[in-house]
Write a protein that holds these residues in place. Structure first.
Motif, PDB file in Angstrom:
ATOM      1  N   ALA A  96       0.814  -1.224   0.000  1.00 34.17           N
ATOM      2  CA  ALA A  96       0.000   0.000   0.000  1.00 34.17           C
ATOM      3  C   ALA A  96       0.842   1.266   0.000  1.00 34.17           C
ATOM      4  O   ALA A  96       0.297   2.361  -0.155  1.00 34.17           O
ATOM      5  CB  ALA A  96      -0.922  -0.002   1.216  1.00 34.17           C
ATOM      6  N   THR A  97       2.169   1.137   0.178  1.00 36.67           N
ATOM      7  CA  THR A  97       3.023   2.332   0.143  1.00 36.67           C
ATOM      8  C   THR A  97       3.362   2.750  -1.284  1.00 36.67           C
ATOM      9  O   THR A  97       3.986   3.793  -1.475  1.00 36.67           O
ATOM     10  CB  THR A  97       4.330   2.092   0.918  1.00 36.67           C
ATOM     11  OG1 THR A  97       5.103   1.063   0.269  1.00 36.67           O
ATOM     12  CG2 THR A  97       4.054   1.674   2.346  1.00 36.67           C
ATOM     13  N   SER A  98       2.963   1.974  -2.285  1.00 38.70           N
ATOM     14  CA  SER A  98       3.280   2.319  -3.676  1.00 38.70           C
ATOM     15  C   SER A  98       2.839   3.723  -4.077  1.00 38.70           C
ATOM     16  O   SER A  98       3.586   4.440  -4.737  1.00 38.70           O
ATOM     17  CB  SER A  98       2.679   1.285  -4.632  1.00 38.70           C
ATOM     18  OG  SER A  98       3.459   0.123  -4.656  1.00 38.70           O
ATOM     19  N   PRO A  99       1.611   4.165  -3.696  1.00 37.89           N
ATOM     20  CA  PRO A  99       1.240   5.537  -4.053  1.00 37.89           C
ATOM     21  C   PRO A  99       2.162   6.577  -3.434  1.00 37.89           C
ATOM     22  O   PRO A  99       2.378   7.638  -4.023  1.00 37.89           O
ATOM     23  CB  PRO A  99      -0.188   5.668  -3.494  1.00 37.89           C
ATOM     24  CG  PRO A  99      -0.702   4.276  -3.424  1.00 37.89           C
ATOM     25  CD  PRO A  99       0.484   3.434  -3.085  1.00 37.89           C
ATOM     26  N   LEU A 100       2.701   6.299  -2.255  1.00 38.65           N
ATOM     27  CA  LEU A 100       3.616   7.249  -1.618  1.00 38.65           C
ATOM     28  C   LEU A 100       4.925   7.321  -2.394  1.00 38.65           C
ATOM     29  O   LEU A 100       5.458   8.408  -2.652  1.00 38.65           O
ATOM     30  CB  LEU A 100       3.881   6.830  -0.167  1.00 38.65           C
ATOM     31  CG  LEU A 100       2.644   6.666   0.718  1.00 38.65           C
ATOM     32  CD1 LEU A 100       3.041   6.162   2.096  1.00 38.65           C
ATOM     33  CD2 LEU A 100       1.887   7.984   0.826  1.00 38.65           C
ATOM     34  N   TRP A 101       5.467   6.146  -2.755  1.00 41.41           N
ATOM     35  CA  TRP A 101       6.664   6.134  -3.595  1.00 41.41           C
ATOM     36  C   TRP A 101       6.391   6.842  -4.925  1.00 41.41           C
ATOM     37  O   TRP A 101       7.226   7.597  -5.427  1.00 41.41           O
ATOM     38  CB  TRP A 101       7.096   4.695  -3.879  1.00 41.41           C
ATOM     39  CG  TRP A 101       7.586   3.899  -2.723  1.00 41.41           C
ATOM     40  CD1 TRP A 101       7.029   2.768  -2.210  1.00 41.41           C
ATOM     41  CD2 TRP A 101       8.760   4.135  -1.924  1.00 41.41           C
ATOM     42  NE1 TRP A 101       7.755   2.290  -1.149  1.00 41.41           N
ATOM     43  CE2 TRP A 101       8.827   3.111  -0.956  1.00 41.41           C
ATOM     44  CE3 TRP A 101       9.750   5.116  -1.937  1.00 41.41           C
ATOM     45  CZ2 TRP A 101       9.848   3.020  -0.013  1.00 41.41           C
ATOM     46  CZ3 TRP A 101      10.769   5.038  -1.000  1.00 41.41           C
ATOM     47  CH2 TRP A 101      10.813   4.011  -0.055  1.00 41.41           C
ATOM     48  N   GLY A 102       5.212   6.551  -5.501  1.00 45.87           N
ATOM     49  CA  GLY A 102       4.872   7.161  -6.790  1.00 45.87           C
ATOM     50  C   GLY A 102       4.789   8.658  -6.708  1.00 45.87           C
ATOM     51  O   GLY A 102       5.233   9.369  -7.615  1.00 45.87           O
ATOM     52  N   MET A 103       4.230   9.165  -5.608  1.00 47.07           N
ATOM     53  CA  MET A 103       4.131  10.612  -5.413  1.00 47.07           C
ATOM     54  C   MET A 103       5.526  11.235  -5.355  1.00 47.07           C
ATOM     55  O   MET A 103       5.813  12.228  -6.029  1.00 47.07           O
ATOM     56  CB  MET A 103       3.368  10.872  -4.110  1.00 47.07           C
ATOM     57  CG  MET A 103       3.597  12.222  -3.472  1.00 47.07           C
ATOM     58  SD  MET A 103       2.934  13.592  -4.422  1.00 47.07           S
ATOM     59  CE  MET A 103       3.456  14.964  -3.394  1.00 47.07           C
ATOM     60  N   ALA A 104       6.411  10.638  -4.563  1.00 42.98           N
ATOM     61  CA  ALA A 104       7.757  11.184  -4.414  1.00 42.98           C
ATOM     62  C   ALA A 104       8.521  11.143  -5.732  1.00 42.98           C
ATOM     63  O   ALA A 104       9.191  12.117  -6.112  1.00 42.98           O
ATOM     64  CB  ALA A 104       8.511  10.413  -3.336  1.00 42.98           C
ATOM     65  N   LEU A 105       8.412  10.041  -6.472  1.00 43.91           N
ATOM     66  CA  LEU A 105       9.143   9.910  -7.727  1.00 43.91           C
ATOM     67  C   LEU A 105       8.578  10.801  -8.819  1.00 43.91           C
ATOM     68  O   LEU A 105       9.329  11.371  -9.617  1.00 43.91           O
ATOM     69  CB  LEU A 105       9.116   8.455  -8.189  1.00 43.91           C
ATOM     70  CG  LEU A 105       9.928   7.467  -7.339  1.00 43.91           C
ATOM     71  CD1 LEU A 105       9.675   6.041  -7.817  1.00 43.91           C
ATOM     72  CD2 LEU A 105      11.412   7.786  -7.409  1.00 43.91           C
ATOM     73  N   SER A 106       7.255  10.937  -8.867  1.00 43.95           N
ATOM     74  CA  SER A 106       6.643  11.728  -9.933  1.00 43.95           C
ATOM     75  C   SER A 106       7.007  13.204  -9.817  1.00 43.95           C
ATOM     76  O   SER A 106       7.073  13.914 -10.829  1.00 43.95           O
ATOM     77  CB  SER A 106       5.124  11.557  -9.918  1.00 43.95           C
ATOM     78  OG  SER A 106       4.560  12.105  -8.731  1.00 43.95           O
ATOM     79  N   LEU A 107       7.236  13.680  -8.609  1.00 46.59           N
ATOM     80  CA  LEU A 107       7.633  15.080  -8.438  1.00 46.59           C
ATOM     81  C   LEU A 107       8.983  15.350  -9.085  1.00 46.59           C
ATOM     82  O   LEU A 107       9.275  16.467  -9.512  1.00 46.59           O
ATOM     83  CB  LEU A 107       7.696  15.431  -6.949  1.00 46.59           C
ATOM     84  CG  LEU A 107       6.369  15.384  -6.194  1.00 46.59           C
ATOM     85  CD1 LEU A 107       6.589  15.749  -4.731  1.00 46.59           C
ATOM     86  CD2 LEU A 107       5.357  16.316  -6.829  1.00 46.59           C
ATOM     87  N   VAL A 108       9.796  14.298  -9.170  1.00 51.49           N
ATOM     88  CA  VAL A 108      11.132  14.452  -9.753  1.00 51.49           C
ATOM     89  C   VAL A 108      11.130  14.117 -11.237  1.00 51.49           C
ATOM     90  O   VAL A 108      11.743  14.810 -12.043  1.00 51.49           O
ATOM     91  CB  VAL A 108      12.148  13.542  -9.017  1.00 51.49           C
ATOM     92  CG1 VAL A 108      13.525  13.634  -9.663  1.00 51.49           C
ATOM     93  CG2 VAL A 108      12.212  13.906  -7.546  1.00 51.49           C
ATOM     94  N   ALA A 109      10.407  13.040 -11.599  1.00 52.92           N
ATOM     95  CA  ALA A 109      10.515  12.515 -12.952  1.00 52.92           C
ATOM     96  C   ALA A 109       9.455  13.025 -13.916  1.00 52.92           C
ATOM     97  O   ALA A 109       9.656  12.978 -15.127  1.00 52.92           O
ATOM     98  CB  ALA A 109      10.458  10.986 -12.914  1.00 52.92           C
ATOM     99  N   LEU A 110       8.306  13.491 -13.396  1.00 51.14           N
ATOM    100  CA  LEU A 110       7.214  13.915 -14.266  1.00 51.14           C
ATOM    101  C   LEU A 110       6.931  15.394 -14.050  1.00 51.14           C
ATOM    102  O   LEU A 110       6.464  15.798 -12.996  1.00 51.14           O
ATOM    103  CB  LEU A 110       5.948  13.091 -13.980  1.00 51.14           C
ATOM    104  CG  LEU A 110       6.084  11.575 -14.192  1.00 51.14           C
ATOM    105  CD1 LEU A 110       4.823  10.869 -13.742  1.00 51.14           C
ATOM    106  CD2 LEU A 110       6.388  11.258 -15.649  1.00 51.14           C
ATOM    107  N   SER A 111       7.195  16.180 -15.060  1.00 46.68           N
ATOM    108  CA  SER A 111       7.058  17.625 -14.919  1.00 46.68           C
ATOM    109  C   SER A 111       5.613  18.058 -14.740  1.00 46.68           C
ATOM    110  O   SER A 111       5.344  19.114 -14.180  1.00 46.68           O
ATOM    111  CB  SER A 111       7.644  18.330 -16.152  1.00 46.68           C
ATOM    112  OG  SER A 111       6.994  17.886 -17.337  1.00 46.68           O
ATOM    113  N   GLU A 112       4.659  17.214 -15.193  1.00 43.69           N
ATOM    114  CA  GLU A 112       3.252  17.619 -15.080  1.00 43.69           C
ATOM    115  C   GLU A 112       2.698  17.426 -13.677  1.00 43.69           C
ATOM    116  O   GLU A 112       1.618  17.908 -13.367  1.00 43.69           O
ATOM    117  CB  GLU A 112       2.393  16.853 -16.094  1.00 43.69           C
ATOM    118  CG  GLU A 112       2.313  15.359 -15.851  1.00 43.69           C
ATOM    119  CD  GLU A 112       3.388  14.596 -16.608  1.00 43.69           C
ATOM    120  OE1 GLU A 112       3.182  13.411 -16.895  1.00 43.69           O
ATOM    121  OE2 GLU A 112       4.430  15.202 -16.900  1.00 43.69           O
ATOM    122  N   ASP A 113       3.404  16.677 -12.842  1.00 47.27           N
ATOM    123  CA  ASP A 113       2.954  16.444 -11.468  1.00 47.27           C
ATOM    124  C   ASP A 113       3.606  17.456 -10.541  1.00 47.27           C
ATOM    125  O   ASP A 113       4.764  17.293 -10.143  1.00 47.27           O
ATOM    126  CB  ASP A 113       3.290  15.017 -11.019  1.00 47.27           C
ATOM    127  CG  ASP A 113       2.381  13.992 -11.653  1.00 47.27           C
ATOM    128  OD1 ASP A 113       1.293  14.390 -12.106  1.00 47.27           O
ATOM    129  OD2 ASP A 113       2.746  12.814 -11.694  1.00 47.27           O
TER     130      ASP A 113
END
Length: 333
Positions: free
Chosen positions: A126-143
Motif C-alpha cells: 500500500a506504500t506504492s502511491p507514496l513512492w509514486g508521489m515522491a518519484l513523480s515530483l522528480v521525474a514527471l514535470s506535469e505532477d
C-alpha cells in the motif's frame, strides 16, 4: 498491486488505460460486484503467495504466477482477436516494463514472505502511491507538488513508521523481508513512470500490451528460475493450487476485471480498489493463516492509506468567474 501515481494505470501491469469511461453495452454483472471481487482477489494474493512458498521456491512461485496469468490473457486476446505489438522498439520497452512491474516485484514479495507475515507484505504494497508521489515530483514535470500531496506523503511516512513499530526500535522486525517488500512496492511506480514515458500512443490495446508484457515476464523467470532453483521433487496440492490461483485469478482474471471497471466507471473509481487491498490482506492473514496482529499494524495501515489518498487527490477546479484586471466585483453597496 496498488494503483498510484497515474490514475490511468493498472496496479500489476502499468499499461496506460483510457482516462474516461467509454460507453458500451451493459455488463451482465454490476460493476459494484466486480469491484468487490477484484478487491478480494488482490487482497488474498498475499495469502496465496505465502501458501505457495510453503511448497515452492520464491522464483518458482513467481514463474507459476506469470505463466498462468499469461495463459488467461492469451485466451482473452485470442477471443477478442486483439493484435499484438509489431514494433521491435515497443517489445524492447515492454521487456523493461515486464521486469519492473512483474518479474522483480513479484519475486521480491515472494522472497519477503519467507520471513514476514502476509499481512505486513500487503501493507507494504500500500506504500506504492507514496513512492509514486515522491518519484513523480522528480521525474514527471506535469505532477506539481501541492500542500495536500506533500502532507499526504508525510502522513504516509508516519504510517509506515507506525506499522514497523519505530518507537520500539523495530524489535522483532525482519529487516531483510520488510526491505524486499518495500522495494517491491517501489518498483511499481518506477515501472509506471517508465511506461508513461515510453509506451504511450503505441496504437495497441491495453489488453494486447499487458498480455505481451506478462509473456516477456514469464520468459525472464523461465531463464532465471532454473539457475537459482532445482526442480521440485513433489508437487504438494495446496501450494500448487495457490500458485495456480495466484496466476489465473490474481494476475490474469484480475486484470480483465480491472479493464472492464476502468472502461465502465473510469480510472478514478476503479483505482479505489487499492485502498481495500491491505485491509483484506490483513484480515485474510489473521483469519486463515493465524498471523499475529498488534495494534500498531492496522492503525499504521489506516494512516498509510490516508496519506496515499491525499497524494492522489487533486484540487477541484474553481467555478468562480475570472476577474478582469482593474475591475472590482459587482456589489450592491
Amino acid at each position: 498491486m496498488s494503483a498510484p501515481s497515474a490514475p490511468a494505470t493498472v496496479p500489476s501491469a502499468g499499461i496506460p488505460l483510457p482516462t474516461t469511461p467509454s460507453p458500451g453495452r451493459r455488463r451482465a454483472v454490476d460493476w459494484r460486484i466486480r469491484f468487490v471481487v477484484l478487491s478480494l482477489i488482490w487482497g488474498f494474493s498475499f495469502l496465496l503467495i505465502k501458501v505457495g512458498t510453503h511448497g515452492y521456491a520464491p522464483f518458482q512461485v513467481t514463474f507459476g504466477r506469470l505463466l498462468f496469468g499469461t495463459a488467461v490473457l492469451a485466451v482473452a486476446i485470442a477471443v477478442r482477436r486483439e493484435r499484438l505489438p509489431r514494433s521491435g522498439r515497443t517489445w524492447g520497452h515492454l521487456f523493461v516494463a515486464a521486469f519492473l512491474l512483474n518479474a522483480l516485484p513479484f519475486s521480491l514479495f515472494a522472497y519477503a514472505e519467507l520471513t514476514i507475515p502476509s499481512t505486513l507484505a500487503g501493507i507494504c504494497n500500500a506504500t506504492s502511491p507514496l513512492w509514486g508521489m515522491a518519484l513523480s515530483l522528480v521525474a514527471l514535470s506535469e505532477d506539481r507538488p501541492t500542500r495536500r500531496r506533500v502532507a499526504g506523503l508525510g502522513l504516509g511516512f508516519i504510517g509506515v513508521l507506525t506499522v514497523l513499530g519505530a518507537w520500539q526500535g523495530f524489535s522483532g522486525l525482519d529487516f531483510g523481508g520488510t526491505a524486499m517488500a518495500l522495494l517491491a512496492s517501489l518498483s511499481y511506480p518506477i515501472g509506471w513512470i517508465y511506461v508513461r514515458r515510453t509506451l504511450a500512443g503505441t496504437g495497441s490495446s491495453a489488453l494486447a500490451m499487458t498480455g505481451s508484457q506478462l509473456f516477456l515476464g514469464t520468459l525472464q523467470l523461465a531463464v532465471v528460475t532454473p539457475i537459482f532453483t532445482s526442480l521440485p521433487e513433489r508437487f504438494p496440492l495446496v501450494p500448487t493450487l495457490s500458485v495456480i490461483a495466484l496466476g489465473a485469478l490474481g494476475t490474469g482474471l484480475a486484470l480483465l476485471i480491472q479493464y472492464g471497471l476502468v472502461q465502465e466507471v473510469g480510472p478514478t473509481t476503479a483505482q479505489m480498489v487499492t485502498y481495500f487491498i491491505p485491509v483484506i490482506a490483513t484480515a485474510a492473514g489473521v483469519a486463515v493463516l493465524g498471523e499475529q496482529l498488534n495494534w500498531n499494524t492496522p492503525v499504521g495501515a489506516l494512516v498509510v492509506l490516508a496519506g496515499a489518498a491525499l497524494t492522489q487527490s487533486r484540487p477541484r477546479p474553481s467555478t468562480r468567474p475570472a476577474r478582469l484586471p482593474g475591475r472590482r466585483p459587482f456589489s450592491r453597496s
